[in-house]
Design a protein around this motif. Structure first.
Motif, PDB file in Angstrom:
ATOM      1  N   GLN A 192      79.490  70.084 -57.958  1.00 24.19           N
ATOM      2  CA  GLN A 192      80.495  68.812 -58.767  1.00 24.19           C
ATOM      3  C   GLN A 192      81.619  68.139 -58.439  1.00 24.19           C
ATOM      4  OE1 GLN A 192      79.088  69.862 -62.706  1.00 24.19           O
ATOM      5  NE2 GLN A 192      77.532  67.740 -62.496  1.00 24.19           N
ATOM      6  N   ALA A 193      82.239  69.289 -57.937  1.00 24.11           N
ATOM      7  CA  ALA A 193      83.334  68.777 -57.898  1.00 24.11           C
ATOM      8  C   ALA A 193      83.748  68.401 -56.697  1.00 24.11           C
ATOM      9  CB  ALA A 193      84.578  70.215 -57.492  1.00 24.11           C
ATOM     10  N   ARG A 194      82.767  68.810 -55.185  1.00 25.19           N
ATOM     11  CA  ARG A 194      82.681  68.041 -53.991  1.00 25.19           C
ATOM     12  C   ARG A 194      82.181  67.119 -53.590  1.00 25.19           C
ATOM     13  NH1 ARG A 194      80.708  73.784 -50.839  1.00 25.19           N
ATOM     14  NH2 ARG A 194      81.851  75.425 -51.616  1.00 25.19           N
ATOM     15  N   HIS A 195      80.759  66.922 -54.590  1.00 30.95           N
ATOM     16  CA  HIS A 195      80.275  65.575 -54.365  1.00 30.95           C
ATOM     17  C   HIS A 195      79.882  64.747 -55.830  1.00 30.95           C
ATOM     18  CE1 HIS A 195      78.279  67.516 -50.764  1.00 30.95           C
ATOM     19  NE2 HIS A 195      78.719  68.519 -51.703  1.00 30.95           N
ATOM     20  N   GLY A 196      80.347  64.610 -56.685  1.00 29.53           N
ATOM     21  CA  GLY A 196      80.730  63.921 -58.157  1.00 29.53           C
ATOM     22  C   GLY A 196      79.187  64.193 -58.598  1.00 29.53           C
ATOM     23  N   ASP A 197      78.911  63.080 -58.751  1.00 29.44           N
ATOM     24  CA  ASP A 197      77.210  62.918 -59.640  1.00 29.44           C
ATOM     25  C   ASP A 197      75.691  62.240 -58.940  1.00 29.44           C
ATOM     26  OD1 ASP A 197      78.669  63.825 -62.243  1.00 29.44           O
ATOM     27  OD2 ASP A 197      79.253  61.984 -63.307  1.00 29.44           O
ATOM     28  N   GLY A 198      76.551  61.780 -57.351  1.00 30.65           N
ATOM     29  CA  GLY A 198      75.459  61.412 -56.775  1.00 30.65           C
ATOM     30  C   GLY A 198      75.067  62.610 -56.209  1.00 30.65           C
ATOM     31  N   PRO A 199      74.473  61.838 -54.637  1.00 29.37           N
ATOM     32  CA  PRO A 199      73.423  63.198 -54.365  1.00 29.37           C
ATOM     33  C   PRO A 199      74.536  63.896 -53.831  1.00 29.37           C
ATOM     34  CG  PRO A 199      72.592  61.113 -53.574  1.00 29.37           C
ATOM     35  CD  PRO A 199      74.332  60.799 -54.848  1.00 29.37           C
ATOM     36  N   VAL A 200      73.525  65.385 -53.504  1.00 32.44           N
ATOM     37  CA  VAL A 200      74.217  65.901 -51.976  1.00 32.44           C
ATOM     38  C   VAL A 200      74.204  66.552 -51.131  1.00 32.44           C
ATOM     39  CG1 VAL A 200      74.666  68.828 -52.506  1.00 32.44           C
ATOM     40  CG2 VAL A 200      75.124  67.184 -54.564  1.00 32.44           C
ATOM     41  N   THR A 201      74.950  66.587 -50.030  1.00 31.09           N
ATOM     42  CA  THR A 201      74.654  66.885 -48.807  1.00 31.09           C
ATOM     43  C   THR A 201      75.268  68.091 -47.924  1.00 31.09           C
ATOM     44  OG1 THR A 201      74.082  64.770 -48.015  1.00 31.09           O
ATOM     45  CG2 THR A 201      74.327  66.104 -46.299  1.00 31.09           C
ATOM     46  N   LEU A 202      73.956  69.076 -47.800  1.00 34.85           N
ATOM     47  CA  LEU A 202      74.010  70.617 -47.185  1.00 34.85           C
ATOM     48  C   LEU A 202      74.168  70.330 -46.325  1.00 34.85           C
ATOM     49  CD1 LEU A 202      73.591  73.393 -50.648  1.00 34.85           C
ATOM     50  CD2 LEU A 202      75.718  72.246 -49.720  1.00 34.85           C
ATOM     51  N   ASP A 203      74.347  71.303 -44.465  1.00 33.84           N
ATOM     52  CA  ASP A 203      74.459  71.411 -43.598  1.00 33.84           C
ATOM     53  C   ASP A 203      73.420  72.827 -43.328  1.00 33.84           C
ATOM     54  OD1 ASP A 203      75.067  68.841 -42.930  1.00 33.84           O
ATOM     55  OD2 ASP A 203      77.312  69.428 -42.070  1.00 33.84           O
ATOM     56  N   MET A 204      72.916  72.398 -43.105  1.00 37.34           N
ATOM     57  CA  MET A 204      72.197  73.969 -42.867  1.00 37.34           C
ATOM     58  C   MET A 204      71.491  73.955 -41.520  1.00 37.34           C
ATOM     59  SD  MET A 204      71.135  74.754 -46.235  1.00 37.34           S
ATOM     60  CE  MET A 204      69.894  75.171 -46.159  1.00 37.34           C
ATOM     61  N   GLU A 205      71.673  74.941 -41.031  1.00 35.05           N
ATOM     62  CA  GLU A 205      71.117  75.740 -39.584  1.00 35.05           C
ATOM     63  C   GLU A 205      70.183  76.540 -39.309  1.00 35.05           C
ATOM     64  OE1 GLU A 205      74.056  76.904 -36.278  1.00 35.05           O
ATOM     65  OE2 GLU A 205      73.223  78.941 -36.797  1.00 35.05           O
ATOM     66  N   ALA A 206      69.682  76.212 -37.880  1.00 35.63           N
ATOM     67  CA  ALA A 206      67.607  77.193 -37.953  1.00 35.63           C
ATOM     68  C   ALA A 206      67.734  76.761 -36.482  1.00 35.63           C
ATOM     69  CB  ALA A 206      66.787  76.214 -38.794  1.00 35.63           C
ATOM     70  N   HIS A 207      66.605  77.759 -35.848  1.00 36.99           N
ATOM     71  CA  HIS A 207      66.477  78.450 -35.149  1.00 36.99           C
ATOM     72  C   HIS A 207      64.845  77.741 -35.174  1.00 36.99           C
ATOM     73  CE1 HIS A 207      70.207  80.456 -34.681  1.00 36.99           C
ATOM     74  NE2 HIS A 207      69.922  81.775 -35.430  1.00 36.99           N
ATOM     75  N   LEU A 208      64.636  77.734 -33.971  1.00 35.98           N
ATOM     76  CA  LEU A 208      62.662  77.065 -33.845  1.00 35.98           C
ATOM     77  C   LEU A 208      62.851  77.942 -32.428  1.00 35.98           C
ATOM     78  CD1 LEU A 208      60.264  75.836 -33.414  1.00 35.98           C
ATOM     79  CD2 LEU A 208      61.405  73.267 -32.703  1.00 35.98           C
ATOM     80  N   PHE A 209      62.029  78.933 -32.781  1.00 34.09           N
ATOM     81  CA  PHE A 209      61.606  79.676 -31.354  1.00 34.09           C
ATOM     82  C   PHE A 209      59.872  78.979 -31.137  1.00 34.09           C
ATOM     83  CE2 PHE A 209      64.136  81.824 -34.271  1.00 34.09           C
ATOM     84  CZ  PHE A 209      65.173  82.388 -33.124  1.00 34.09           C
ATOM     85  N   VAL A 210      59.856  78.646 -29.238  1.00 35.68           N
ATOM     86  CA  VAL A 210      59.055  78.420 -29.084  1.00 35.68           C
ATOM     87  C   VAL A 210      58.339  80.042 -28.114  1.00 35.68           C
ATOM     88  CG1 VAL A 210      57.908  76.853 -27.725  1.00 35.68           C
ATOM     89  CG2 VAL A 210      59.886  75.652 -28.729  1.00 35.68           C
ATOM     90  N   ALA A 211      57.501  80.439 -28.566  1.00 33.89           N
ATOM     91  CA  ALA A 211      56.472  81.860 -27.396  1.00 33.89           C
ATOM     92  C   ALA A 211      55.320  81.385 -26.915  1.00 33.89           C
ATOM     93  CB  ALA A 211      56.456  82.160 -29.001  1.00 33.89           C
ATOM     94  N   HIS A 212      55.327  81.640 -25.861  1.00 32.38           N
ATOM     95  CA  HIS A 212      53.998  81.402 -25.167  1.00 32.38           C
ATOM     96  C   HIS A 212      53.265  82.555 -24.649  1.00 32.38           C
ATOM     97  CE1 HIS A 212      55.123  77.271 -24.855  1.00 32.38           C
ATOM     98  NE2 HIS A 212      56.262  78.020 -24.426  1.00 32.38           N
ATOM     99  N   LYS A 213      52.179  82.228 -25.290  1.00 34.71           N
ATOM    100  CA  LYS A 213      51.173  83.555 -25.124  1.00 34.71           C
ATOM    101  C   LYS A 213      50.738  83.712 -23.546  1.00 34.71           C
ATOM    102  CE  LYS A 213      47.130  86.289 -26.320  1.00 34.71           C
ATOM    103  NZ  LYS A 213      45.965  86.089 -26.942  1.00 34.71           N
ATOM    104  N   PRO A 214      50.925  84.673 -22.868  1.00 29.60           N
ATOM    105  CA  PRO A 214      50.601  84.908 -21.332  1.00 29.60           C
ATOM    106  C   PRO A 214      48.662  84.475 -21.751  1.00 29.60           C
ATOM    107  CG  PRO A 214      50.759  86.762 -21.822  1.00 29.60           C
ATOM    108  CD  PRO A 214      51.696  86.228 -22.855  1.00 29.60           C
TER     109      PRO A 214
END
Length: 274
Positions: free
Chosen positions: A252-274
């Motif tokens: 609330q201190a950062r965003h007030g009473d409105g919507p909250v946005t949090l940045d979230m980092e993720a990895h996507l792994f694309v793995a191929h079977k031989p």
């Protein structure tokens, strides 16, 4: 004596999270789920296995692209909720089964694609899970797997740690051996997938905004999220409630009473079977 599994590794832990899952967690996991389909040819007739489906954001999206989807989760209540969504959207090409991703009750080489959106991070036996993904894929098949990124770039984690320090001064958190921060190092994950039999593994790292309607939205998510069970085990119920309220105050201190946005980092792994 063997220690009991934490809530994030038990079906009942995720059963309890079902009520708040779509309004909170799925708001961010859905963003990374959509990226999966940029890295695989999913269309009519594709046999796609979705492991740890939760409420089904990947399974539903794949079905709308025409894939024949088998959606699995070890949580009966999550599976029931997904069945409700499948029926509501009229998707006859989705089958939902309660199944453990570390011991899939499926034939060898029976799937074209395996997806797992933030699921393997909670597997007690990661190697068993990766081995199962490889086993059920046909030769040339693809696994698409997401994990969270660097802890300091996944905004929820430092936020909760700051709230704990406010609510419980001098508290020293002891990270468990298995939790949502497994495989934040993409190189470690890539090596694990190669050891499971995948020939090539490509890692793609990106950030997406997690948008919540308000700071108060986080209350239900924290109360039921099994990923916080390890924290709850180290403080009293009163201290955990104080941590939740501290989290709300910080937001609330950062965003007030409105919507909250949090940045979230993720990895996507694309793995191929031989």
């Amino acid at each position: 004596m063997q220690q009991p599994l934490p809530a994030d590794q038990r079906p009942d832990g995720w059963d309890a999270a079902t009520a708040h899952y779509e309004d909170t967690v799925e708001r961010i996991t859905a963003r990374f789920a959509q990226k999966m389909f940029d890295h695989a040819d999913v269309g009519v007739g594709t046999k796609l296995l979705d492991v740890a489906s939760g409420a089904g954001v990947v399974a539903l999206s794949a079905a709308k692209l025409g894939a024949d989807v088998l959606a699995t989760d070890f949580s009966p209540k999550m599976a029931d909720r997904l069945r409700e969504r499948v029926a509501a959207e009229g998707l006859p090409n989705v089958r939902v089964e309660v199944m453990d991703g570390q011991a899939l009750d499926l034939p060898d080489a029976s799937q074209d694609i395996v997806t797992c959106n933030f699921g393997v991070i909670f597997f007690p036996d990661h190697a068993a899970g990766f081995g199962e993904f490889s086993r059920v894929l046909r030769p040339g098949g693809t696994a698409l797997i997401t994990t969270w990124g660097s802890p300091d770039r996944v905004a929820l984690f430092p936020l909760i740690m700051a709230a704990v320090q406010e609510a419980v001064p001098d508290f020293q958190f002891t990270p468990p051996g298995s939790n949502a921060l497994n495989f934040t190092d993409s190189a470690v994950m890539s090596d694990a997938l190669r050891q499971a039999g995948f020939a090539t593994v490509d890692a793609h790292t990106s950030s997406e905004p997690w948008v919540l309607p308000s700071a108060r939205t986080i209350e239900g998510q924290m109360q039921t999220n099994p990923g916080l069970a390890n924290l709850k085990a180290q403080i009293t119920p009163e201290q955990f409630e104080a941590t939740i309220q501290a989290t709300v105050r910080i937001l609330q201190a950062r965003h007030g009473d409105g919507p909250v946005t949090l940045d979230m980092e993720a990895h996507l792994f694309v793995a191929h079977k031989p």
